[in-house]
Design an enzyme around this catalytic site. Structure first.
Site, PDB file in Angstrom:
ATOM      1  N   CYS A  25       0.224 -53.175  19.721  1.00  0.00           N
ATOM      2  CA  CYS A  25       1.327 -52.552  18.985  1.00  0.00           C
ATOM      3  C   CYS A  25       2.550 -52.190  19.838  1.00  0.00           C
ATOM      4  O   CYS A  25       3.682 -52.405  19.378  1.00  0.00           O
ATOM      5  CB  CYS A  25       0.843 -51.359  18.173  1.00  0.00           C
ATOM      6  SG  CYS A  25      -0.445 -50.381  18.914  1.00  0.00           S
ATOM      7  N   ARG A  79     -10.393 -53.972  27.029  1.00  0.00           N
ATOM      8  CA  ARG A  79     -10.792 -52.576  26.916  1.00  0.00           C
ATOM      9  C   ARG A  79     -12.020 -52.337  27.786  1.00  0.00           C
ATOM     10  O   ARG A  79     -12.954 -53.142  27.782  1.00  0.00           O
ATOM     11  CB  ARG A  79     -11.109 -52.213  25.456  1.00  0.00           C
ATOM     12  CG  ARG A  79      -9.924 -52.386  24.523  1.00  0.00           C
ATOM     13  CD  ARG A  79     -10.251 -52.050  23.087  1.00  0.00           C
ATOM     14  NE  ARG A  79      -9.109 -52.326  22.215  1.00  0.00           N
ATOM     15  CZ  ARG A  79      -9.122 -52.175  20.895  1.00  0.00           C
ATOM     16  NH1 ARG A  79     -10.233 -51.747  20.298  1.00  0.00           N
ATOM     17  NH2 ARG A  79      -8.051 -52.441  20.176  1.00  0.00           N
ATOM     18  N   GLN A 120      -7.294 -59.989  19.384  1.00  0.00           N
ATOM     19  CA  GLN A 120      -7.116 -59.132  18.202  1.00  0.00           C
ATOM     20  C   GLN A 120      -6.117 -59.787  17.269  1.00  0.00           C
ATOM     21  O   GLN A 120      -5.005 -60.143  17.674  1.00  0.00           O
ATOM     22  CB  GLN A 120      -6.606 -57.755  18.630  1.00  0.00           C
ATOM     23  CG  GLN A 120      -6.464 -56.760  17.501  1.00  0.00           C
ATOM     24  CD  GLN A 120      -7.755 -56.020  17.189  1.00  0.00           C
ATOM     25  OE1 GLN A 120      -8.766 -56.238  17.849  1.00  0.00           O
ATOM     26  NE2 GLN A 120      -7.726 -55.178  16.196  1.00  0.00           N
ATOM     27  N   ASP A 151      -3.773 -59.039  15.140  1.00  0.00           N
ATOM     28  CA  ASP A 151      -2.928 -57.944  14.680  1.00  0.00           C
ATOM     29  C   ASP A 151      -1.777 -58.449  13.826  1.00  0.00           C
ATOM     30  O   ASP A 151      -1.366 -59.605  13.907  1.00  0.00           O
ATOM     31  CB  ASP A 151      -2.330 -57.207  15.879  1.00  0.00           C
ATOM     32  CG  ASP A 151      -3.221 -56.082  16.377  1.00  0.00           C
ATOM     33  OD1 ASP A 151      -3.942 -55.498  15.553  1.00  0.00           O
ATOM     34  OD2 ASP A 151      -3.219 -55.805  17.586  1.00  0.00           O
ATOM     35  N   HIS A 188       2.033 -56.325  12.528  1.00  0.00           N
ATOM     36  CA  HIS A 188       2.801 -55.100  12.403  1.00  0.00           C
ATOM     37  C   HIS A 188       3.887 -55.356  11.374  1.00  0.00           C
ATOM     38  O   HIS A 188       4.671 -56.304  11.508  1.00  0.00           O
ATOM     39  CB  HIS A 188       3.369 -54.677  13.753  1.00  0.00           C
ATOM     40  CG  HIS A 188       2.295 -54.427  14.766  1.00  0.00           C
ATOM     41  ND1 HIS A 188       1.963 -55.341  15.747  1.00  0.00           N
ATOM     42  CD2 HIS A 188       1.436 -53.395  14.904  1.00  0.00           C
ATOM     43  CE1 HIS A 188       0.955 -54.867  16.462  1.00  0.00           C
ATOM     44  NE2 HIS A 188       0.612 -53.697  15.974  1.00  0.00           N
ATOM     45  N   LYS A 236      -5.825 -44.431   7.903  1.00  0.00           N
ATOM     46  CA  LYS A 236      -6.121 -45.859   7.808  1.00  0.00           C
ATOM     47  C   LYS A 236      -7.126 -46.152   6.704  1.00  0.00           C
ATOM     48  O   LYS A 236      -7.890 -45.282   6.270  1.00  0.00           O
ATOM     49  CB  LYS A 236      -6.660 -46.380   9.139  1.00  0.00           C
ATOM     50  CG  LYS A 236      -7.943 -45.701   9.606  1.00  0.00           C
ATOM     51  CD  LYS A 236      -8.435 -46.283  10.929  1.00  0.00           C
ATOM     52  CE  LYS A 236      -9.720 -45.581  11.385  1.00  0.00           C
ATOM     53  NZ  LYS A 236     -10.323 -46.231  12.558  1.00  0.00           N
ATOM     54  N   HIS A 283       0.127 -50.968  10.902  1.00  0.00           N
ATOM     55  CA  HIS A 283      -0.686 -51.729  11.852  1.00  0.00           C
ATOM     56  C   HIS A 283      -1.799 -52.359  11.020  1.00  0.00           C
ATOM     57  O   HIS A 283      -2.455 -51.656  10.238  1.00  0.00           O
ATOM     58  CB  HIS A 283      -1.349 -50.818  12.890  1.00  0.00           C
ATOM     59  CG  HIS A 283      -0.416 -49.971  13.679  1.00  0.00           C
ATOM     60  ND1 HIS A 283      -0.172 -50.175  15.024  1.00  0.00           N
ATOM     61  CD2 HIS A 283       0.315 -48.894  13.322  1.00  0.00           C
ATOM     62  CE1 HIS A 283       0.667 -49.255  15.455  1.00  0.00           C
ATOM     63  NE2 HIS A 283       0.978 -48.459  14.447  1.00  0.00           N
TER      64      HIS A 283
END
Length: 437
Positions: A131, A160, A178, A180, A182, A261, A307
């Site tokens: 992000c 991570r 990931q 993702d 946005h 979320k 997100h």
């Protein structure tokens, strides 16, 4: 349990505190456990040549050629869907300086899970999330209300730090992709954008035969921003899915540190659930990064942001569907879609001709030219979970036909090659789950 002379029921009750009022319930439970062992993606990943793990990189998966074919096919479908739903694709760097992570809030809330390094005497961090990079892309140029909603998707490689004892195949790794997105929008676009995300979730999850339950997670103790903003965001998420006729369960205090979320818990063929998709509504990061757009009134305004991850970790999702399908992927997704099996050396040239036509038509095909009996070739192709096997011999070479075997249906008999090709096209184009002819 063996030495104590326990029955299966006694063992489960003694060790796990599990009790079953009826024997058939116990039998069903034990059958599910055995089936889960057969479907273990670590076992199937090795048998099918999909991925590997090494001592040199614990938690860092290696994808093998067939695994890369599977992954790339999945990502091609992902890209095709996102294009139809109005997304643009971006890519952001893996390493960015520490100041960025302080600005985003990740350094304060997530630093124990981040890898760091030093470049030219300056502190940097390897991104655990995509992000902050998306914020910088938005800030790269000015925006008008006419540009919004702006939907930016990214297949971002993130790292991570996970404890070694928590690592588990593709389900818990230290490096993953990931998926993702946005979405930057005006406040009055929030509800419709949330609904749009749910629609793409519905389309893609149904393609894999996965159902889901929605969980609404609200403000945690460790959070950024004012409570009234959180309450508005939570109410917006709830209203959007209720207007779509979706049910949800409440998970108080488990939101992200920057916003509430919706988590989507997928149910696989064994009834197990996996949290993959998420929609997170965020008023905080646009504020921290001072994002702006020029409104219809000519004044500068702060956008709201979603997100969104659909498959979540691509690696983890591959583990999930490997177990969901027990390694027998639908034809459109299978690393090898067709295997041609010549009965004798005399049919080798015809087998190559059939394979070449399949390859030219865009299908993934192999030919088994080994000097083995046809029964062994068929059995091994079954173990490799190949969707279609084409047995060819002298008769087929003379007639221009193929003897078709389907993974789930067995021997389907002889048919013209053109007819088989038309059938294969339909199965793949429609992403069908079965292979009925």
């Amino acid at each position: 349990a063996y030495w104590r002379g326990d029955s299966n029921r006694q063992t489960l009750q003694r060790i796990y505190g599990i009790a079953f009022p009826k024997k058939d319930e116990l039998d069903e439970y034990l059958a599910r456990i055995e089936e889960a062992k057969k479907r273990d993606h670590r076992k199937l990943g090795k048998e099918l040549g999909l991925f590997m793990m090494t001592e040199e990189g614990p938690g860092f998966p290696f994808f093998l050629p067939k695994g890369m074919t599977l992954k790339n096919t999945l990502l091609e479908y992902w890209r095709e869907c996102h294009k139809r739903y109005g997304y643009v694709e971006i890519s952001t760097p893996i390493i960015l300086n520490q100041d960025l992570w302080h600005r985003s809030g990740h350094w304060d809330h997530y630093k124990d899970n981040m890898y760091t390094t030093v470049i030219d005497g300056e502190d940097y961090a390897v991104k655990p999330m995509n992000c902050p990079g998306g914020m910088l892309v938005y800030k790269n140029e000015p925006h008008s209300y006419r540009d919004l909603p702006l939907r930016m998707a990214e297949l971002g490689l993130v790292h991570r730090h996970e404890m070694s004892g928590a690592l588990h195949g593709l389900f818990r790794v230290r490096c993953f992709t990931q998926d993702d997105a946005h979405i930057f929008m005006t406040p009055d676009q929030m509800k419709e954008e949330i609904k749009g995300v749910v629609r793409i979730f519905d389309e893609i999850y149904s393609t894999f035969g996965l159902t889901y339950q929605i969980e609404l997670s609200t403000m945690p103790e460790d959070h950024m921003g004012e409570e009234k903003v959180w309450q508005f965001a939570e109410e917006t998420l709830q209203a959007a899915i209720q207007e779509m006729g979706k049910d949800f369960i409440l998970n108080p205090g488990d939101g992200a540190f920057y916003g509430p979320k919706l988590d989507f818990h997928l149910a696989d063929s064994l009834g197990r659930t996996w949290q993959c998709g998420t929609i997170q509504l965020d008023f905080q990061m646009p504020e921290r990064f001072e994002l702006e757009y020029v409104g219809e009134d000519g004044e500068k305004h702060r956008p709201v942001m979603i997100h969104r991850a659909l498959l979540g970790s691509i690696e983890r999702f591959i583990g999930v569907i490997t177990e969901h399908f027990a390694g027998a992927f639908p034809t459109w997704l299978s690393p090898v879609q067709v295997k041609v099996l010549p009965i004798t050396d005399r049919a080798a040239a015809y087998a190559d001709q059939v394979a070449a036509q399949l390859d030219q038509a865009g299908y993934r095909v192999e030919v088994d030219h080994r000097n083995e009996k046809i029964g062994k070739k068929i059995r091994e192709a079954q173990l490799e979970k190949i969707p279609y096997m084409l047995v060819v011999g002298d008769k087929e070479a003379e007639s221009g036909q193929v003897a078709v075997r389907a993974r789930s249906k067995g021997d389907l008999g002889a048919m013209d090659f053109a007819a088989f090709l038309a059938h294969l096209k339909q199965v793949v184009d429609e992403k069908q789950m079965d292979q009925a002819l």
